[in-house]
Each structure stands twice: as structure tokens, then as C-alpha cells.
Design an enzyme around this catalytic site. Structure first.
Site, PDB file in Angstrom:
ATOM      1  N   HIS A  26      -0.333   6.387  -1.891  1.00 27.98           N
ATOM      2  CA  HIS A  26       0.986   6.326  -1.254  1.00 27.98           C
ATOM      3  C   HIS A  26       1.643   7.706  -1.238  1.00 27.98           C
ATOM      4  O   HIS A  26       2.246   8.108  -0.255  1.00 27.98           O
ATOM      5  CB  HIS A  26       1.876   5.318  -1.996  1.00 27.98           C
ATOM      6  CG  HIS A  26       1.322   3.929  -1.946  1.00 27.98           C
ATOM      7  ND1 HIS A  26       1.921   2.919  -1.248  1.00 27.98           N
ATOM      8  CD2 HIS A  26       0.191   3.389  -2.477  1.00 27.98           C
ATOM      9  CE1 HIS A  26       1.197   1.807  -1.355  1.00 27.98           C
ATOM     10  NE2 HIS A  26       0.145   2.070  -2.104  1.00 27.98           N
ATOM     11  N   ASP A 132       8.561   3.652   1.282  1.00 28.19           N
ATOM     12  CA  ASP A 132       7.340   2.873   1.212  1.00 28.19           C
ATOM     13  C   ASP A 132       7.688   1.401   1.348  1.00 28.19           C
ATOM     14  O   ASP A 132       8.620   0.903   0.706  1.00 28.19           O
ATOM     15  CB  ASP A 132       6.707   3.127  -0.167  1.00 28.19           C
ATOM     16  CG  ASP A 132       5.243   2.768  -0.207  1.00 28.19           C
ATOM     17  OD1 ASP A 132       4.894   1.660   0.223  1.00 28.19           O
ATOM     18  OD2 ASP A 132       4.458   3.607  -0.689  1.00 28.19           O
TER      19      ASP A 132
END
Ligand code: UDP
Length: 498
Positions: A26, A132
Site C-alpha cells: 500500500h 487507502d
């Protein structure tokens, strides 16, 4: 164009907060996005956990590169995530909830400060959040404070689409996995995937049929959040997932801007920021975002190997492997007869009780110097090395898109979550690799590696991989689809900020 950093007069200067979930897969694409935005003249605050920031900045070359990104600032959440690697969706769901709770106060503080010089660190107010999609709290806080928010999905559009559809499909009894069902049957559960998706390719979560399962609840929460984003960014490209993206667009505005490491190279060249020079023998252009220290000695090992002669083996940053399973893979590689470069992270090998195990003594004899082991590799560079002819991968999305970009044929050995979807895209939709269908035992590994390296279909697979790689490169060049989507994203961010 939008990349040139011009600001219409009178508008507030855009200031984007980029907030990744604290795992390698990520941090990597979201830091690259932060760099692209900053090179395009937008002020960016990149938020990581204290531990990840320390790990990221432990490399002199990364420090030097980030110092050359104008307007890119790093800020921290004082947390030690991840404490443990998630092993399944239940672990991941728990981690998602824990991180939400831990990060909430800090995010609120950053987003509500800044105006009127109230921010102790002197930052202007954040005008847009790029968070995210795993961080549910970010939506709550941003919406509460009236700051526009764009989601970032670090996996494929197909995986997003599956997540959107699965909870309802399970609740209504459409998805079933009775004993003895045909896993190879093509299913039409996800619109846009009918031509390739089999029962076995759905994320492992689909085997959890209990809709009250905590993991399913977390998934439902993420699904319901989608409507609250101004749009969603994907590290994918139009050409890679056209039919799925068409469906996703019906639900939410999308920005497919991948592969982001490729797009970053384009923008660096445009801005004259591409690194000649470097630090500690590492060219700036490598754009490393590693949280573990890269062992660069493997690049020299590769230099001495003929073109397309080496198998690169990596299962990403999270997967753990049982000692006996590791030996199976190792035997398969040795029996294939090819050289291999294998990433074995510290703590990667575990015993039956889930405790850390040592590298088995048996593995190491018999390879006759053909195997080279590193704890962490500069993966993008390794995949770009001409000596690499096959990527034995767990089919994590970053690895998938990096392999696609490099044009290296893949042998896929998925382990959990969306990795089964990626395997199917690689082997069937794009035909740039082969699948290992069931267990990754020694025979299956040997067969898959041989098929990719020199089997009947090897040249066909190699040609398809080269062609996909070329298309991916065109997509991030000026006028390409990912490039244009990035321009649109920047324009939208500027519009939201004014
Ligand atoms: N990676 C790396 N060096 C290694 C192994 C992996 O730099 O030795 C990077 C890889 O390039 C990718 C990321 O770690 O960007 C792994 O992400 P992915 O989505 O493939 O898998 P995950 O770790 O999330 O399972």
C-alpha cells in the site's frame, strides 16, 4: 496540461493528504502517487506510521530522492503498525479495525489544523484527502470535517468489483461452494468477468458463507463507503481490465493511472527530475519504496547470467510459508534446472505452530550454486534485468503489475485474497504466464517453471508479455490512457481545492 503546476489565480493552493494503509503493498503505490502529485506542483503530505517512516528513510538514496520532490512532506502517526503480518482475511479485518481506532485522533488533528496558522507544524490546510480504501475512518473524518476525499484501491479493479458484489451475492445464496462443486466451472457472478472467471478464482473470503463474520462486516463497511468518495484511484490501466472498469464506472468515478511506477518515470522525465547520479551506488531513478533493506548484491549476480536464464521467486511482503512447503518449492526450482533468485524475508519460514522457523538445512545442498537467496530484493530493478526470464510469484497486485510492466512471464502460486483473481488474469485473460492450480508442490513448481522458461508455449507467452509491457508503457506516455486519467485527477483535485 494539468501536470505543469499552473494554478488559476485566486484559488486556494491544493494540498493533498495521501494516507496509505501501513503495509508495503500500500505504501509503495501511494508514495509513488504522492511523488507524481508533488512533481506536478501540488503540495502533498504523506502520512505513515512512525515505524514505516523510519524504515523508509533508513535508505540514504530514498532520503535524497524525497528531498528532491518539491512540496512533499512526511508526517507520522505514532503507531507501530503492522504488529504482525495478517495471515488471512480475519487477521486483516482485525488489523483494519485496530488501525482505524489508533489513527483516528491524529488524522482528525491534521485535517482540522492548518487554517489560520493554527497548525503547529506550519502546514496550510489540507484541501483533499487521498486515502487507502482500507482506512474506513478516513472517510468518516474527512466527510465530518468537510474535506473532499478520493479513495485509493491498491489492488486490481477486478478485486474491487468482486468486493463490491460479493457480500450481496453471498447473502442471496448466489455464490455457493458445496462439497464436490466444480471449481473449474466458468461463473457469471461478476459482470464483466464472464469470459474468464472460474469458481476457483474468487477471493478466498467467498468460502466464508457467514454474512455475520467480522471479516464480512469489514468488507461490507468498505463497500458502503464507496458512495462517499469523490472517485477512486486504481493502480491499474484501461487496457488491462477494460470490461471490469466499464462496470465499475457505473458505480463510481474512476482514475485508472497505473502502473504508477511507470507513470512516475514519465513525470520525472518531463520535469527533468529523473536522477542521474544517486547515493551509495543506487541511482535515484530506482525510486525504491522498500520498508526492508534491499540486498543489491543480487544485481551483480544477475549481471553474470545470460538473458532470460533466471527464475525470480518472491511471495511479497506478507506471506508466510510452512517449512515443508518451502522445501517443496525449493525442490521444484532445483529440479527445473534453472538458476533462481529467491526472496526469503526474515520470518518468512514458519513451523506448524506458526512460529518462526529457520531456513531448512536440506535446502542449500544440491542446488550446485544455481540458487541465490536474498532477504529483500530491489524487485522493480530485478524484474527489469535482462537475465530474468520467469517470475514465480504469489500474484499480489503490485507484483502482478510490476511483472506486466517488465514483460516478464509469470508462474503464479497464489496464497490468499485477490491473488487468485490476478492469477487468472495473468494466465487466461492476458496469457502472460501460467497458473499453478492447486498445491505448489515440487512437481507443480517444476512444471510451471519449465513451461514458462522453455516449454511448448514459452515463446507465445513471452511474446504476449512483451506486447503487454509495450502497451503499458504507451499508457503512461503523454496522451496514453493512464497519463490522461492522471491529468484528469489533477484537474479534479485543483477544482475540489478551489
Ligand atoms: N518487493 C520488493 N522486494 C522483495 C519482495 C517484494 O521490493 O524482495 C515489493 C514488490 O516490488 C511489491 C511489493 O513488495 O511492490 C509487494 O506487494 P504485492 O502487492 O505484490 O504483495 P503483498 O506484499 O501485498 O502480498
Amino acid at each position: 496540461g494539468a501536470f505543469d503546476g499552473k494554478q488559476s489565480s485566486g484559488a486556494a493552493p491544493p494540498h493533498v493528504l495521501v494516507f496509505p494503509f501501513p503495509l508495503q503493498g500500500h505504501v509503495t503505490p501511494m508514495l509513488k502517487l504522492a511523488e507524481v502529485l508533488s512533481l506536478s506542483g501540488i503540495r502533498v503530505t504523506f502520512v505513515s506510521t512512525e515505524r514505516n517512516q523510519r524504515r523508509l528513510l533508513s535508505s540514504a538514496s530514498v532520503r535524497a530522492r524525497l528531498a528532491r520532490r518539491p512540496g512533499l512532506h512526511l508526517r507520522c502517526i505514532p503507531e507501530d503498525f503492522p504488529k504482525n503480518n495478517p495471515r488471512n482475511f480475519a487477521d486483516a479485518a482485525q488489523m483494519i479495525q485496530e488501525f482505524d481506532a489508533a489513527a483516528q485522533p491524529r488524522l482528525r488533528e491534521i485535517l482540522s489544523s492548518g487554517s489560520g496558522g493554527a497548525d503547529p507544524e506550519g502546514e496550510p490546510p489540507v484541501t483533499c484527502v487521498v486515502a487507502d480504501a482500507l482506512i474506513k475512518l478516513a472517510v468518516d473524518v474527512a466527510v465530518d470535517l468537510g474535506v473532499p476525499i478520493i479513495g485509493f484501491r491498491t489492488s486490481s479493479a477486478c478485486s474491487f468489483w468482486a468486493d463490491q458484489c460479493i457480500p450481496d451475492l453471498i447473502a442471496t445464496g448466489v455464490i455457493t461452494y458445496q462439497d464436490g462443486c466444480d471449481l473449474d466451472e466458468l461463473v457469471s457472478w461478476l459482470p464483466g468477468t464472464e469470459s474468464f472467471l472460474r469458481r476457483r478464482d474468487l477471493p478466498s473470503l467467498c468460502r466464508v458463507v457467514d454474512t455475520d463474520d467480522p471479516a464480512m462486516q469489514v468488507l461490507r463497511g468498505m463497500t458502503q463507503n464507496v458512495a462517499r468518495y469523490q472517485g477512486i484511484i486504481f493502480n491499474t490501466a484501461e487496457f488491462a481490465e477494460p470490461t471490469v472498469l466499464a462496470h465499475v464506472r457505473g458505480q463510481v468515478s474512476t482514475y485508472p493511472i497505473g502502473p504508477l511506477h511507470g507513470l512516475l518515470q514519465t513525470v520525472e522525465h518531463m520535469k527533468g527530475a529523473a536522477g542521474d547520479g544517486g547515493v551509495d551506488g543506487v541511482p535515484f531513478s530506482c525510486n525504491s519504496t522498500s520498508l526492508l533493506q534491499e540486498d543489491r548484491a543480487c544485481m551483480e549476480w544477475l549481471d553474470a547470467k545470460p538473458p532470460a536464464s533466471v527464475v525470480y521467486v518472491s511471495f511479497g511482503s506478507i506471506a508466510l510459508v510452512l517449512r515443508e512447503h518451502l522445501l517443496e518449492i525449493w525442490h521444484g526450482l532445483v529440479n527445473s534446472g534453472y538458476h533462481f533468485l529467491w526472496v526469503v524475508r526474515p520470518g518468512f519460514v514458519v513451523d506448524g505452530g506458526g512460529n518462526g522457523g529457520d531456513w531448512p538445512a536440506e535446502a542449500g545442498e544440491g542446488a550446485k550454486g544455481r540458487g541465490y537467496r536474498v532477504e529483500w530484493a530491489p524487485q522493480e530493478e530485478v524484474l527489469g534485468h535482462p537475465a530474468v526470464g520467469c517470475f514465480l510469484t504469489h500474484s499480489g497486485w503490485n507484483s502482478t503489475i510490476e511483472g506486466l510492466w517488465a514483460g516478464v512471464p509469470m508462474a503464479c502460486c497464489p496464497n490468499l485474497a485477490d491473488q487468485y483473481l490476478s492469477r487468472r488474469m495473468i494466465a487466461e485473460l492476458w496469457k502472460i504466464g501460467v497458473e499453478i492450480k492447486n498445491t505448489c508442490d515440487r512437481a507443480a513448481v517444476e512444471k510451471a517453471v519449465r513451461e514458462v522458461m522453455g516449454g511448448e508455449r514459452a515463446s507465445e507467452i513471452r511474446a504476449a508479455a512483451a506486447s503487454m509491457s509495450k502497451t503499458a508503457r504507451e499508457g503512461v506516455e503523454e496522451g496514453g490512457s493512464s497519463y490522461m486519467n492522471m491529468e484528469r485527477l489533477i484537474q479534479d483535485i485543483r477544482a475540489m481545492s478551489s
